[in-house]
Every structure is written in C-alpha cells, then in structure tokens.
Design a protein around this motif. Structure first.
Motif, PDB file in Angstrom:
ATOM      1  N   VAL A 153       0.848  -1.191   0.000  1.00 40.26           N
ATOM      2  CA  VAL A 153       0.000   0.000   0.000  1.00 40.26           C
ATOM      3  C   VAL A 153       0.885   1.243   0.000  1.00 40.26           C
ATOM      4  O   VAL A 153       1.972   1.247   0.566  1.00 40.26           O
ATOM      5  N   GLY A 154       0.398   2.275  -0.652  1.00 43.45           N
ATOM      6  CA  GLY A 154       1.090   3.558  -0.643  1.00 43.45           C
ATOM      7  C   GLY A 154       0.677   4.361   0.572  1.00 43.45           C
ATOM      8  O   GLY A 154      -0.100   3.913   1.410  1.00 43.45           O
ATOM      9  N   GLU A 155       1.182   5.537   0.631  1.00 44.99           N
ATOM     10  CA  GLU A 155       0.880   6.437   1.739  1.00 44.99           C
ATOM     11  C   GLU A 155      -0.570   6.900   1.664  1.00 44.99           C
ATOM     12  O   GLU A 155      -1.108   7.137   0.584  1.00 44.99           O
ATOM     13  N   LEU A 156      -1.220   7.000   2.789  1.00 42.96           N
ATOM     14  CA  LEU A 156      -2.564   7.559   2.874  1.00 42.96           C
ATOM     15  C   LEU A 156      -2.419   9.072   2.776  1.00 42.96           C
ATOM     16  O   LEU A 156      -1.761   9.687   3.614  1.00 42.96           O
ATOM     17  N   VAL A 157      -2.975   9.675   1.726  1.00 44.18           N
ATOM     18  CA  VAL A 157      -2.762  11.098   1.472  1.00 44.18           C
ATOM     19  C   VAL A 157      -4.087  11.843   1.370  1.00 44.18           C
ATOM     20  O   VAL A 157      -5.121  11.265   1.037  1.00 44.18           O
ATOM     21  N   THR A 158      -4.026  13.119   1.652  1.00 41.38           N
ATOM     22  CA  THR A 158      -5.182  13.996   1.486  1.00 41.38           C
ATOM     23  C   THR A 158      -4.942  14.842   0.247  1.00 41.38           C
ATOM     24  O   THR A 158      -3.959  15.581   0.173  1.00 41.38           O
ATOM     25  N   MET A 159      -5.824  14.697  -0.733  1.00 45.31           N
ATOM     26  CA  MET A 159      -5.757  15.444  -1.986  1.00 45.31           C
ATOM     27  C   MET A 159      -6.878  16.481  -1.964  1.00 45.31           C
ATOM     28  O   MET A 159      -7.770  16.420  -1.109  1.00 45.31           O
ATOM     29  N   PRO A 160      -6.887  17.404  -2.919  1.00 45.28           N
ATOM     30  CA  PRO A 160      -7.966  18.398  -2.948  1.00 45.28           C
ATOM     31  C   PRO A 160      -9.364  17.778  -3.069  1.00 45.28           C
ATOM     32  O   PRO A 160     -10.340  18.354  -2.623  1.00 45.28           O
ATOM     33  N   PHE A 161      -9.442  16.573  -3.627  1.00 44.91           N
ATOM     34  CA  PHE A 161     -10.739  15.928  -3.828  1.00 44.91           C
ATOM     35  C   PHE A 161     -11.061  14.899  -2.761  1.00 44.91           C
ATOM     36  O   PHE A 161     -12.122  14.285  -2.795  1.00 44.91           O
ATOM     37  N   GLY A 162     -10.168  14.670  -1.793  1.00 41.72           N
ATOM     38  CA  GLY A 162     -10.445  13.729  -0.716  1.00 41.72           C
ATOM     39  C   GLY A 162      -9.225  12.906  -0.339  1.00 41.72           C
ATOM     40  O   GLY A 162      -8.151  13.033  -0.926  1.00 41.72           O
ATOM     41  N   ARG A 163      -9.397  12.044   0.651  1.00 44.64           N
ATOM     42  CA  ARG A 163      -8.311  11.172   1.102  1.00 44.64           C
ATOM     43  C   ARG A 163      -8.274   9.911   0.250  1.00 44.64           C
ATOM     44  O   ARG A 163      -9.316   9.369  -0.112  1.00 44.64           O
ATOM     45  N   CYS A 164      -7.055   9.429  -0.037  1.00 41.41           N
ATOM     46  CA  CYS A 164      -6.925   8.249  -0.885  1.00 41.41           C
ATOM     47  C   CYS A 164      -5.578   7.577  -0.651  1.00 41.41           C
ATOM     48  O   CYS A 164      -4.705   8.118   0.022  1.00 41.41           O
ATOM     49  N   PHE A 165      -5.441   6.370  -1.209  1.00 41.56           N
ATOM     50  CA  PHE A 165      -4.166   5.665  -1.211  1.00 41.56           C
ATOM     51  C   PHE A 165      -4.160   4.685  -2.379  1.00 41.56           C
ATOM     52  O   PHE A 165      -5.203   4.350  -2.933  1.00 41.56           O
ATOM     53  N   ASN A 166      -2.955   4.252  -2.741  1.00 43.38           N
ATOM     54  CA  ASN A 166      -2.785   3.237  -3.777  1.00 43.38           C
ATOM     55  C   ASN A 166      -2.471   1.907  -3.124  1.00 43.38           C
ATOM     56  O   ASN A 166      -1.904   1.857  -2.031  1.00 43.38           O
ATOM     57  N   PHE A 167      -2.804   0.824  -3.823  1.00 40.86           N
ATOM     58  CA  PHE A 167      -2.364  -0.496  -3.407  1.00 40.86           C
ATOM     59  C   PHE A 167      -2.065  -1.309  -4.662  1.00 40.86           C
ATOM     60  O   PHE A 167      -2.518  -0.973  -5.752  1.00 40.86           O
ATOM     61  N   ALA A 168      -1.252  -2.348  -4.499  1.00 45.91           N
ATOM     62  CA  ALA A 168      -0.846  -3.166  -5.642  1.00 45.91           C
ATOM     63  C   ALA A 168      -1.276  -4.607  -5.434  1.00 45.91           C
ATOM     64  O   ALA A 168      -1.290  -5.109  -4.305  1.00 45.91           O
ATOM     65  N   ASP A 169      -1.588  -5.261  -6.563  1.00 45.67           N
ATOM     66  CA  ASP A 169      -1.862  -6.696  -6.494  1.00 45.67           C
ATOM     67  C   ASP A 169      -0.526  -7.441  -6.559  1.00 45.67           C
ATOM     68  O   ASP A 169       0.546  -6.833  -6.550  1.00 45.67           O
ATOM     69  N   ASP A 170      -0.577  -8.756  -6.630  1.00 48.77           N
ATOM     70  CA  ASP A 170       0.641  -9.562  -6.602  1.00 48.77           C
ATOM     71  C   ASP A 170       1.475  -9.448  -7.875  1.00 48.77           C
ATOM     72  O   ASP A 170       2.600  -9.932  -7.923  1.00 48.77           O
ATOM     73  N   GLU A 171       0.922  -8.830  -8.927  1.00 51.40           N
ATOM     74  CA  GLU A 171       1.665  -8.626 -10.172  1.00 51.40           C
ATOM     75  C   GLU A 171       2.090  -7.171 -10.337  1.00 51.40           C
ATOM     76  O   GLU A 171       2.436  -6.734 -11.419  1.00 51.40           O
ATOM     77  N   SER A 172       2.033  -6.419  -9.249  1.00 53.31           N
ATOM     78  CA  SER A 172       2.416  -4.999  -9.215  1.00 53.31           C
ATOM     79  C   SER A 172       1.521  -4.114 -10.070  1.00 53.31           C
ATOM     80  O   SER A 172       1.961  -3.075 -10.567  1.00 53.31           O
ATOM     81  N   ASN A 173       0.265  -4.498 -10.238  1.00 55.99           N
ATOM     82  CA  ASN A 173      -0.727  -3.619 -10.841  1.00 55.99           C
ATOM     83  C   ASN A 173      -1.272  -2.741  -9.726  1.00 55.99           C
ATOM     84  O   ASN A 173      -1.699  -3.250  -8.691  1.00 55.99           O
ATOM     85  N   TYR A 174      -1.223  -1.437  -9.927  1.00 53.81           N
ATOM     86  CA  TYR A 174      -1.649  -0.509  -8.890  1.00 53.81           C
ATOM     87  C   TYR A 174      -3.087  -0.067  -9.078  1.00 53.81           C
ATOM     88  O   TYR A 174      -3.555   0.113 -10.212  1.00 53.81           O
ATOM     89  N   PHE A 175      -3.782   0.091  -7.969  1.00 52.54           N
ATOM     90  CA  PHE A 175      -5.154   0.554  -7.923  1.00 52.54           C
ATOM     91  C   PHE A 175      -5.227   1.656  -6.870  1.00 52.54           C
ATOM     92  O   PHE A 175      -4.341   1.778  -6.030  1.00 52.54           O
ATOM     93  N   ALA A 176      -6.283   2.430  -6.904  1.00 52.19           N
ATOM     94  CA  ALA A 176      -6.444   3.502  -5.931  1.00 52.19           C
ATOM     95  C   ALA A 176      -7.785   3.356  -5.220  1.00 52.19           C
ATOM     96  O   ALA A 176      -8.733   2.788  -5.764  1.00 52.19           O
ATOM     97  N   VAL A 177      -7.833   3.858  -4.002  1.00 49.60           N
ATOM     98  CA  VAL A 177      -9.053   3.850  -3.205  1.00 49.60           C
ATOM     99  C   VAL A 177      -9.243   5.261  -2.658  1.00 49.60           C
ATOM    100  O   VAL A 177      -8.296   5.833  -2.115  1.00 49.60           O
ATOM    101  N   MET A 178     -10.447   5.776  -2.801  1.00 46.01           N
ATOM    102  CA  MET A 178     -10.762   7.118  -2.295  1.00 46.01           C
ATOM    103  C   MET A 178     -11.928   7.014  -1.320  1.00 46.01           C
ATOM    104  O   MET A 178     -12.860   6.251  -1.526  1.00 46.01           O
ATOM    105  N   GLU A 179     -11.855   7.813  -0.282  1.00 47.96           N
ATOM    106  CA  GLU A 179     -12.915   7.847   0.718  1.00 47.96           C
ATOM    107  C   GLU A 179     -14.144   8.544   0.129  1.00 47.96           C
ATOM    108  O   GLU A 179     -14.048   9.615  -0.442  1.00 47.96           O
ATOM    109  N   LYS A 180     -15.291   7.909   0.261  1.00 46.08           N
ATOM    110  CA  LYS A 180     -16.556   8.504  -0.195  1.00 46.08           C
ATOM    111  C   LYS A 180     -17.547   8.443   0.922  1.00 46.08           C
ATOM    112  O   LYS A 180     -17.644   7.500   1.642  1.00 46.08           O
TER     113      LYS A 180
END
Length: 125
Positions: free
Chosen positions: A98-125
C-alpha cells in the motif's frame, strides 16, 4: 470494504484534446475540473451528471513524476470506500503493498498493488 468502482483513471498526453474527445465525440459531460496551478490537473467526465462511475483524465507526464511505479499505459481503477482507514489497515495487515494515505484536494486516498504490481487507488466517499 470496497463499495463500488468510482472512477477509471486514464493517463493522457493532452488533457484538453482528451476532454474534447470524450465530450464532443462521445457526448460525455464534465463532472469536475481541477487545477492546483502547480502541475496537478484533472478533468472528470461521465456519460451524465448522475453516473456512478466516471473517467478522470490525468496528465501522464505529471503522474509519471509523482508515481513512477504506476503503469501509465493502461487505465487505473479508482475504488470508493466508506471506511478508508479501516480498509487501509486491513490491507496492510494482509501484507498488501500500500502507498501512503494522502489527502488530496478531492479527498483522502491511497494506492495499493496486487501480486503482479498492478496498482489501484481507493478514495474515501
């Protein structure tokens, strides 16, 4: 912990041309547009204002500098979570990258990777 696919992030070389393509040729509408004046700009488009899933057009060059680990050749998925902190902790406890939990202008989010290093993002809603 994931409640829905919120956004599909598309990395483009020319955001204005991409915006024109999605709006003029496909009939999408601009949901939001943000530019912090320091290189970070995004344009969110969707089939309608009521669409649950949207496409966010990001500047490929800027994202490459900020997140060199991302594969910018394909779109990324942005998931939404109702409890971001708990989901973040759960993934860390399961030894997910997982990447760092960050606060962006549009909300809080972080990245995470699957076992093949494909990255995805999650944003708080």
């Amino acid at each position: 912990m994931i409640s829905k696919v919120g956004q599909i992030m598309v990395y483009v070389n020319n955001q204005d041309a991409a915006k024109e393509f999605w709006t003029e040729k496909l009939g999408f509408v601009v949901i939001s547009e943000m530019d912090n004046g320091e290189g970070f700009r995004f344009i969110e488009v969707a089939p309608s204002q009521q669409s649950e899933t949207s496409i966010v057009l990001h500047n490929k060059e800027f994202v490459a500098k900020m997140s060199p680990e991302l594969n910018l050749g394909t779109p990324s998925l942005m998931f939404n979570s109702d409890n971001l902190d708990q989901f973040y902790s759960d993934l860390k406890n399961k030894n997910v990258t997982v990447g760092e939990l960050v606060t962006m202008p549009f909300g809080r989010c972080f990245n995470f990777a699957d076992d093949e290093s494909n990255y995805f993002a999650v944003m708080e809603k």
